[in-house]
Design a protein around this motif. Structure first.
Motif, PDB file in Angstrom:
ATOM      1  N   GLU A 154       0.844  -1.190   0.000  1.00 43.86           N
ATOM      2  CA  GLU A 154       0.000   0.000   0.000  1.00 43.86           C
ATOM      3  C   GLU A 154       0.884   1.245   0.000  1.00 43.86           C
ATOM      4  O   GLU A 154       2.001   1.240   0.519  1.00 43.86           O
ATOM      5  N   ASP A 155       0.395   2.325  -0.641  1.00 43.84           N
ATOM      6  CA  ASP A 155       1.139   3.579  -0.729  1.00 43.84           C
ATOM      7  C   ASP A 155       1.037   4.350   0.583  1.00 43.84           C
ATOM      8  O   ASP A 155      -0.044   4.459   1.161  1.00 43.84           O
ATOM      9  N   VAL A 156       2.176   4.881   1.023  1.00 41.06           N
ATOM     10  CA  VAL A 156       2.221   5.757   2.187  1.00 41.06           C
ATOM     11  C   VAL A 156       2.828   7.077   1.735  1.00 41.06           C
ATOM     12  O   VAL A 156       4.026   7.157   1.431  1.00 41.06           O
ATOM     13  N   VAL A 157       2.009   8.112   1.618  1.00 39.92           N
ATOM     14  CA  VAL A 157       2.452   9.418   1.144  1.00 39.92           C
ATOM     15  C   VAL A 157       3.167  10.147   2.268  1.00 39.92           C
ATOM     16  O   VAL A 157       2.709  10.153   3.407  1.00 39.92           O
ATOM     17  N   ILE A 158       4.302  10.787   1.909  1.00 43.11           N
ATOM     18  CA  ILE A 158       5.119  11.488   2.887  1.00 43.11           C
ATOM     19  C   ILE A 158       4.985  12.998   2.681  1.00 43.11           C
ATOM     20  O   ILE A 158       5.066  13.496   1.552  1.00 43.11           O
ATOM     21  N   SER A 159       4.768  13.740   3.730  1.00 47.89           N
ATOM     22  CA  SER A 159       4.750  15.205   3.715  1.00 47.89           C
ATOM     23  C   SER A 159       3.710  15.780   2.770  1.00 47.89           C
ATOM     24  O   SER A 159       3.862  16.900   2.264  1.00 47.89           O
ATOM     25  N   GLY A 160       2.664  15.045   2.469  1.00 49.21           N
ATOM     26  CA  GLY A 160       1.583  15.554   1.639  1.00 49.21           C
ATOM     27  C   GLY A 160       1.908  15.657   0.166  1.00 49.21           C
ATOM     28  O   GLY A 160       1.070  16.095  -0.628  1.00 49.21           O
ATOM     29  N   ALA A 161       3.115  15.299  -0.255  1.00 54.36           N
ATOM     30  CA  ALA A 161       3.487  15.349  -1.674  1.00 54.36           C
ATOM     31  C   ALA A 161       3.149  14.014  -2.324  1.00 54.36           C
ATOM     32  O   ALA A 161       3.715  12.983  -1.953  1.00 54.36           O
ATOM     33  N   SER A 162       2.228  14.027  -3.294  1.00 55.91           N
ATOM     34  CA  SER A 162       1.736  12.779  -3.873  1.00 55.91           C
ATOM     35  C   SER A 162       2.819  12.014  -4.616  1.00 55.91           C
ATOM     36  O   SER A 162       2.745  10.792  -4.753  1.00 55.91           O
ATOM     37  N   GLU A 163       3.858  12.739  -5.112  1.00 60.95           N
ATOM     38  CA  GLU A 163       4.908  12.047  -5.856  1.00 60.95           C
ATOM     39  C   GLU A 163       5.956  11.430  -4.933  1.00 60.95           C
ATOM     40  O   GLU A 163       6.823  10.690  -5.384  1.00 60.95           O
ATOM     41  N   LYS A 164       5.879  11.737  -3.627  1.00 57.94           N
ATOM     42  CA  LYS A 164       6.813  11.174  -2.659  1.00 57.94           C
ATOM     43  C   LYS A 164       6.067  10.190  -1.778  1.00 57.94           C
ATOM     44  O   LYS A 164       5.309  10.574  -0.892  1.00 57.94           O
ATOM     45  N   PHE A 165       6.262   8.919  -2.057  1.00 55.96           N
ATOM     46  CA  PHE A 165       5.552   7.904  -1.274  1.00 55.96           C
ATOM     47  C   PHE A 165       6.405   6.648  -1.167  1.00 55.96           C
ATOM     48  O   PHE A 165       7.322   6.421  -1.965  1.00 55.96           O
ATOM     49  N   PHE A 166       6.101   5.817  -0.171  1.00 49.46           N
ATOM     50  CA  PHE A 166       6.752   4.533   0.037  1.00 49.46           C
ATOM     51  C   PHE A 166       5.717   3.426  -0.148  1.00 49.46           C
ATOM     52  O   PHE A 166       4.512   3.639   0.017  1.00 49.46           O
ATOM     53  N   TRP A 167       6.196   2.252  -0.463  1.00 54.91           N
ATOM     54  CA  TRP A 167       5.348   1.062  -0.475  1.00 54.91           C
ATOM     55  C   TRP A 167       5.615   0.281   0.810  1.00 54.91           C
ATOM     56  O   TRP A 167       6.744  -0.069   1.101  1.00 54.91           O
ATOM     57  N   VAL A 168       4.567   0.020   1.542  1.00 53.38           N
ATOM     58  CA  VAL A 168       4.673  -0.686   2.819  1.00 53.38           C
ATOM     59  C   VAL A 168       3.774  -1.909   2.754  1.00 53.38           C
ATOM     60  O   VAL A 168       2.674  -1.854   2.179  1.00 53.38           O
ATOM     61  N   GLY A 169       4.251  -3.007   3.321  1.00 55.28           N
ATOM     62  CA  GLY A 169       3.470  -4.235   3.312  1.00 55.28           C
ATOM     63  C   GLY A 169       2.110  -4.064   3.977  1.00 55.28           C
ATOM     64  O   GLY A 169       2.027  -3.604   5.122  1.00 55.28           O
ATOM     65  N   ALA A 170       1.050  -4.440   3.261  1.00 47.06           N
ATOM     66  CA  ALA A 170      -0.305  -4.257   3.791  1.00 47.06           C
ATOM     67  C   ALA A 170      -0.600  -5.226   4.929  1.00 47.06           C
ATOM     68  O   ALA A 170      -1.493  -4.969   5.746  1.00 47.06           O
ATOM     69  N   GLN A 171       0.139  -6.346   5.007  1.00 47.87           N
ATOM     70  CA  GLN A 171      -0.125  -7.347   6.037  1.00 47.87           C
ATOM     71  C   GLN A 171       0.709  -7.148   7.305  1.00 47.87           C
ATOM     72  O   GLN A 171       0.656  -7.979   8.217  1.00 47.87           O
ATOM     73  N   LEU A 172       1.474  -6.048   7.355  1.00 49.18           N
ATOM     74  CA  LEU A 172       2.277  -5.809   8.559  1.00 49.18           C
ATOM     75  C   LEU A 172       1.366  -5.565   9.770  1.00 49.18           C
ATOM     76  O   LEU A 172       0.313  -4.930   9.631  1.00 49.18           O
ATOM     77  N   PRO A 173       1.766  -6.038  10.946  1.00 46.46           N
ATOM     78  CA  PRO A 173       1.004  -5.704  12.152  1.00 46.46           C
ATOM     79  C   PRO A 173       0.940  -4.188  12.313  1.00 46.46           C
ATOM     80  O   PRO A 173       1.880  -3.469  11.956  1.00 46.46           O
ATOM     81  N   LEU A 174      -0.162  -3.699  12.868  1.00 43.75           N
ATOM     82  CA  LEU A 174      -0.407  -2.265  12.939  1.00 43.75           C
ATOM     83  C   LEU A 174       0.718  -1.520  13.643  1.00 43.75           C
ATOM     84  O   LEU A 174       1.206  -0.485  13.151  1.00 43.75           O
ATOM     85  N   GLN A 175       1.165  -2.014  14.811  1.00 44.93           N
ATOM     86  CA  GLN A 175       2.217  -1.320  15.555  1.00 44.93           C
ATOM     87  C   GLN A 175       3.524  -1.290  14.769  1.00 44.93           C
ATOM     88  O   GLN A 175       4.204  -0.256  14.701  1.00 44.93           O
ATOM     89  N   GLU A 176       3.876  -2.413  14.142  1.00 41.22           N
ATOM     90  CA  GLU A 176       5.111  -2.479  13.347  1.00 41.22           C
ATOM     91  C   GLU A 176       5.035  -1.534  12.142  1.00 41.22           C
ATOM     92  O   GLU A 176       6.017  -0.866  11.803  1.00 41.22           O
ATOM     93  N   LYS A 177       3.859  -1.462  11.520  1.00 38.34           N
ATOM     94  CA  LYS A 177       3.686  -0.572  10.366  1.00 38.34           C
ATOM     95  C   LYS A 177       3.840   0.884  10.791  1.00 38.34           C
ATOM     96  O   LYS A 177       4.505   1.676  10.114  1.00 38.34           O
ATOM     97  N   GLU A 178       3.240   1.262  11.919  1.00 40.54           N
ATOM     98  CA  GLU A 178       3.339   2.652  12.391  1.00 40.54           C
ATOM     99  C   GLU A 178       4.782   3.016  12.724  1.00 40.54           C
ATOM    100  O   GLU A 178       5.245   4.124  12.424  1.00 40.54           O
TER     101      GLU A 178
END
Length: 268
Positions: A154-178
């Motif tokens: 899933e896309d995680v947008v950084i600093s509100g800039a749509s062109e700056k984002f990371f891909w993070v595993g959607a199945q990660l536990p919530l605490q680990e993802k945060e």
């Protein structure tokens, strides 16, 4: 246990050849409805070339050619303007693949040149020393291995800039993802989002030099005019590198080598 087939050439396969030699590898291929001899295999080239004797021998007409404007460099270093390009079927064993031949009107002791694209399509390995070629055997699929599955991202947008984002595993536990997202945000300054963000490497850390003999008089390549498509690609790449500060303008262009444009697997 799985065994991978190994492709090799033995000393016995030199029998029938004149050793030692530096001859090019010449083969016979079926092109269209004809068995064509004296085709040279050039693993260092990326373009299949056809010479006039073969073009006439295959009973092809000038109107069969497609336009092709990019010049080629001959073995003697001279610039050759192609007559055009033609797409013909090549048969190797039971397989038939269509190949683009660039037709040039110049003398050659060979009928045509086949190169890397053809070798890769047919999985061919060549040995000019043994004057032979062989096809790489295809390993049977490993039915014992479990089917590999890709994790959903899933896309995680950084600093509100749509062109700056990371891909993070959607199945990660919530605490680990945060915790992962927070870590990425704290270190956002180390990521290069554009070529201009890459500041380069300090010369005291690493620096490459050309291994040339200063006593040898340098020779200039004959200049070549690229096609419009290649010229546009070169212009875009140069503008991008200048903007990033990776290159700078020089004032001795007569010593610059000709620019080589190579198409990537992505088609760019």
């Amino acid at each position: 246990m799985n065994f991978r087939p190994i492709l090799s050439f033995s000393e016995e396969e030199k029998i029938g050849t004149t050793q030692s030699h530096d001859d090019a590898l010449l083969i016979t291929l079926r092109i269209g409805d004809y068995d064509v001899k004296r085709l040279m295999v050039d693993g260092g080239s990326v373009a299949e070339v056809m010479y006039p004797d073969l073009y006439k021998g295959l009973r092809l007409k000038p109107e069969d050619l497609m336009p092709y404007s990019s010049p080629l460099m001959s073995f003697d270093g001279k610039l050759v303007i192609p007559k055009g390009m033609i797409r013909l079927p090549i048969k190797t064993g039971p397989e038939i693949v269509k190949v683009n031949f660039i037709v040039v009107d110049t003398y050659s002791p060979y009928t045509a040149i086949v190169c890397r694209p053809w070798l890769h399509i047919f999985r061919v390995v060549t040995s000019s020393l043994h004057q032979k070629q062989s096809r790489t055997p295809v390993s049977p699929p490993n039915t014992d291995a479990a089917e590999a599955k890709c994790e959903d991202l899933e896309d995680v947008v950084i600093s509100g800039a749509s062109e700056k984002f990371f891909w993070v595993g959607a199945q990660l536990p919530l605490q680990e993802k945060e915790e992962l997202i927070e870590f990425l945000k704290r270190n956002i300054d180390v990521f290069a989002w554009d070529d201009c963000d890459a500041l380069g490497i300090d010369l005291t850390f690493i620096c490459h030099h050309l291994n040339v003999n200063p006593t040898i008089t340098p020779k200039k390549q004959p200049p070549r005019r690229p096609s419009r498509e290649h010229a546009d690609a070169i212009r875009d790449e140069v503008a991008k590198l200048k903007r990033a500060g990776a290159i700078k303008e020089v004032f001795y262009p007569e010593w610059l080598a000709n620019t080589m444009v190579v198409k990537k697997k992505s088609g760019k």
